[in-house]
Scaffold this motif. Structure first.
Motif, PDB file in Angstrom:
ATOM      1  N   LEU A  83       0.808  -1.212   0.000  1.00 57.22           N
ATOM      2  CA  LEU A  83       0.000   0.000   0.000  1.00 57.22           C
ATOM      3  C   LEU A  83       0.844   1.266   0.000  1.00 57.22           C
ATOM      4  CD1 LEU A  83      -2.766  -1.057   2.555  1.00 57.22           C
ATOM      5  CD2 LEU A  83      -2.747  -1.327   0.059  1.00 57.22           C
ATOM      6  N   SER A  84       2.036   1.191   0.577  1.00 59.85           N
ATOM      7  CA  SER A  84       2.946   2.338   0.637  1.00 59.85           C
ATOM      8  C   SER A  84       4.321   1.798   0.989  1.00 59.85           C
ATOM      9  CB  SER A  84       2.479   3.361   1.685  1.00 59.85           C
ATOM     10  OG  SER A  84       2.486   2.795   2.983  1.00 59.85           O
ATOM     11  N   LYS A  85       5.263   2.673   1.238  1.00 64.79           N
ATOM     12  CA  LYS A  85       6.622   2.219   1.499  1.00 64.79           C
ATOM     13  C   LYS A  85       6.695   1.246   2.670  1.00 64.79           C
ATOM     14  CE  LYS A  85      11.340   3.729   2.492  1.00 64.79           C
ATOM     15  NZ  LYS A  85      12.273   4.869   2.677  1.00 64.79           N
ATOM     16  N   ASN A  86       5.952   1.506   3.729  1.00 61.75           N
ATOM     17  CA  ASN A  86       6.080   0.719   4.955  1.00 61.75           C
ATOM     18  C   ASN A  86       4.877  -0.144   5.302  1.00 61.75           C
ATOM     19  OD1 ASN A  86       8.737   1.632   6.151  1.00 61.75           O
ATOM     20  ND2 ASN A  86       7.744   3.626   5.863  1.00 61.75           N
TER      21      ASN A  86
ATOM     22  N   GLY B 113      -6.888   1.895   0.662  1.00 58.84           N
ATOM     23  CA  GLY B 113      -5.832   1.706   1.648  1.00 58.84           C
ATOM     24  C   GLY B 113      -4.561   2.454   1.282  1.00 58.84           C
ATOM     25  N   ARG B 114      -4.236   2.494   0.005  1.00 59.83           N
ATOM     26  CA  ARG B 114      -3.043   3.248  -0.427  1.00 59.83           C
ATOM     27  C   ARG B 114      -3.189   4.724  -0.088  1.00 59.83           C
ATOM     28  NH1 ARG B 114      -3.417  -0.176  -5.142  1.00 59.83           N
ATOM     29  NH2 ARG B 114      -1.744  -1.739  -5.048  1.00 59.83           N
ATOM     30  N   ALA B 115      -4.360   5.275  -0.332  1.00 64.29           N
ATOM     31  CA  ALA B 115      -4.574   6.691  -0.023  1.00 64.29           C
ATOM     32  C   ALA B 115      -4.442   6.942   1.479  1.00 64.29           C
ATOM     33  CB  ALA B 115      -5.946   7.134  -0.525  1.00 64.29           C
TER      34      ALA B 115
ATOM     35  N   GLU C 222      -0.497   6.434   2.315  1.00 62.74           N
ATOM     36  CA  GLU C 222       0.405   7.432   1.744  1.00 62.74           C
ATOM     37  C   GLU C 222       0.147   8.824   2.297  1.00 62.74           C
ATOM     38  OE1 GLU C 222      -0.171   6.992  -2.430  1.00 62.74           O
ATOM     39  OE2 GLU C 222       1.043   5.153  -2.562  1.00 62.74           O
ATOM     40  N   ASN C 223      -1.112   9.176   2.500  1.00 61.98           N
ATOM     41  CA  ASN C 223      -1.444  10.542   2.915  1.00 61.98           C
ATOM     42  C   ASN C 223      -1.427  10.760   4.424  1.00 61.98           C
ATOM     43  OD1 ASN C 223      -2.313  12.086   0.349  1.00 61.98           O
ATOM     44  ND2 ASN C 223      -3.436  10.160   0.176  1.00 61.98           N
TER      45      ASN C 223
ATOM     46  N   ASP D 218      -3.884  20.511  11.465  1.00 60.06           N
ATOM     47  CA  ASP D 218      -3.134  21.551  10.753  1.00 60.06           C
ATOM     48  C   ASP D 218      -2.276  21.003   9.616  1.00 60.06           C
ATOM     49  OD1 ASP D 218      -4.180  23.486  12.372  1.00 60.06           O
ATOM     50  OD2 ASP D 218      -2.296  24.020  13.369  1.00 60.06           O
ATOM     51  N   LYS D 219      -1.849  19.737   9.718  1.00 60.88           N
ATOM     52  CA  LYS D 219      -0.785  19.275   8.831  1.00 60.88           C
ATOM     53  C   LYS D 219      -1.162  18.164   7.847  1.00 60.88           C
ATOM     54  CE  LYS D 219       2.717  20.498  12.312  1.00 60.88           C
ATOM     55  NZ  LYS D 219       3.278  21.636  11.541  1.00 60.88           N
ATOM     56  N   LEU D 220      -2.232  17.436   8.081  1.00 62.38           N
ATOM     57  CA  LEU D 220      -2.524  16.270   7.247  1.00 62.38           C
ATOM     58  C   LEU D 220      -3.945  16.329   6.675  1.00 62.38           C
ATOM     59  CD1 LEU D 220      -0.972  13.410   9.424  1.00 62.38           C
ATOM     60  CD2 LEU D 220       0.080  14.627   7.496  1.00 62.38           C
ATOM     61  N   PRO D 221      -4.172  15.724   5.503  1.00 61.58           N
ATOM     62  CA  PRO D 221      -5.480  15.760   4.843  1.00 61.58           C
ATOM     63  C   PRO D 221      -6.422  14.663   5.351  1.00 61.58           C
ATOM     64  CG  PRO D 221      -3.917  14.660   3.414  1.00 61.58           C
ATOM     65  CD  PRO D 221      -3.134  15.122   4.619  1.00 61.58           C
ATOM     66  N   TYR D 222      -6.667  14.645   6.660  1.00 62.72           N
ATOM     67  CA  TYR D 222      -7.551  13.634   7.236  1.00 62.72           C
ATOM     68  C   TYR D 222      -9.005  13.963   6.905  1.00 62.72           C
ATOM     69  CZ  TYR D 222      -9.323  16.832  10.799  1.00 62.72           C
ATOM     70  OH  TYR D 222      -9.971  17.865  11.434  1.00 62.72           O
ATOM     71  N   ALA D 223      -9.867  12.950   7.015  1.00 65.35           N
ATOM     72  CA  ALA D 223     -11.307  13.170   6.831  1.00 65.35           C
ATOM     73  C   ALA D 223     -12.027  13.240   8.158  1.00 65.35           C
ATOM     74  CB  ALA D 223     -11.904  12.053   5.979  1.00 65.35           C
ATOM     75  N   SER D 224     -11.659  12.349   9.093  1.00 64.86           N
ATOM     76  CA  SER D 224     -12.232  12.392  10.435  1.00 64.86           C
ATOM     77  C   SER D 224     -11.275  11.712  11.402  1.00 64.86           C
ATOM     78  CB  SER D 224     -13.608  11.710  10.483  1.00 64.86           C
ATOM     79  OG  SER D 224     -13.493  10.321  10.236  1.00 64.86           O
ATOM     80  N   LEU D 225     -11.357  12.127  12.666  1.00 63.86           N
ATOM     81  CA  LEU D 225     -10.602  11.520  13.761  1.00 63.86           C
ATOM     82  C   LEU D 225     -11.572  11.237  14.894  1.00 63.86           C
ATOM     83  CD1 LEU D 225      -7.528  13.968  14.053  1.00 63.86           C
ATOM     84  CD2 LEU D 225      -7.582  11.799  12.808  1.00 63.86           C
ATOM     85  N   CYS D 226     -11.338  10.134  15.612  1.00 61.39           N
ATOM     86  CA  CYS D 226     -12.109   9.851  16.806  1.00 61.39           C
ATOM     87  C   CYS D 226     -11.188   9.169  17.813  1.00 61.39           C
ATOM     88  CB  CYS D 226     -13.301   8.952  16.502  1.00 61.39           C
ATOM     89  SG  CYS D 226     -14.382   8.699  17.944  1.00 61.39           S
TER      90      CYS D 226
END
Length: 210
Positions: free
Chosen positions: A18-21, A52-54, A57-58, A143-151
């Motif tokens: 899905l990404s580097k790690n 999952g890649r999005a 990576e993001n 402030d720093k990441l393109p998240y959609a929601s956090l809980c």
């Protein structure tokens, strides 16, 4: 890719990078699936991998580059696992509400793609021990990441972090102070919040500091 119909096929599914790690296998563990013996395999592996890649990576890669290794509590849920969890009071919403969220291979009502993982940031629980300190990371991500929601949740300050094609950028918490931290339209949603997360490291990516 078709839904795996054999153990070897499931092995190949898990090897999708899905990404580097991060690989898809990192997100297929589910206590509900393990204990109740329910399959947690995507019906649409290609859509699950794309969402999952999005997410990785993001959101997850920059978090891990900045704070060190992440602990993944949960990631993908099959519709069968999620529906069982919902019907049996195991902290799962309905499948309709979980589409493009923990159910990575199901688009939501608007046809949008999304993916959620529940993670723990060990750096945070080692360095921020006062009640309410989870908000430092919440504002840092805002402030720093393109998240959609956090809980955020009480145990280990684990939190759901979602990537979505149409991000709402809403932060909620079951940790004191409980409730809604921010959402569009609230006075605290816009602007710079750096004073609220003083002492947290600057954002880093795999290639270096931003």
């Amino acid at each position: 890719m078709k839904k795996p119909a054999s153990m070897k096929g499931l092995e190949e599914l898990g090897r999708i990078r899905l990404s580097k790690n991060f690989f898809l296998r990192d997100f297929l563990h589910s206590e509900i699936a393990d204990f109740y013996r329910i399959s947690n395999i995507p019906d649409d592996p290609d859509l699950a991998a794309e969402a999952g890649r999005a997410l990785c990576e993001n959101l997850l890669e920059p978090l891990q580059a900045t704070f060190g290794r992440l602990h993944i509590r949960s990631g993908y849920r099959s519709p069968e696992v999620n529906d069982f969890g919902n019907r049996n009071g195991l902290n799962c919403s309905t499948n309709a509400a979980t589409a493009a969220d923990h159910i990575w291979d199901m688009r939501d009502f608007d046809g949008c793609m999304g993916a959620t993982a529940c993670i723990v940031v060990p750096w945070l629980i080692d360095h921020c021990r006062s009640e309410g300190d989870w908000r430092k990371l919440a504002w840092w991500i805002h402030d720093k990441l393109p998240y959609a929601s956090l809980c955020f949740f009480p145990k280990l300050w684990a939190f759901n972090i979602q990537w979505h094609e149409r991000p709402r950028r809403v932060i909620r918490s079951y940790v004191p102070p409980r409730g809604l931290l921010t959402k569009p339209g609230m006075a605290n949603w816009e602007g710079d919040h750096s004073a609220l997360y003083e002492g947290l490291p600057p954002l880093r990516t795999i290639s270096g500091e931003v």
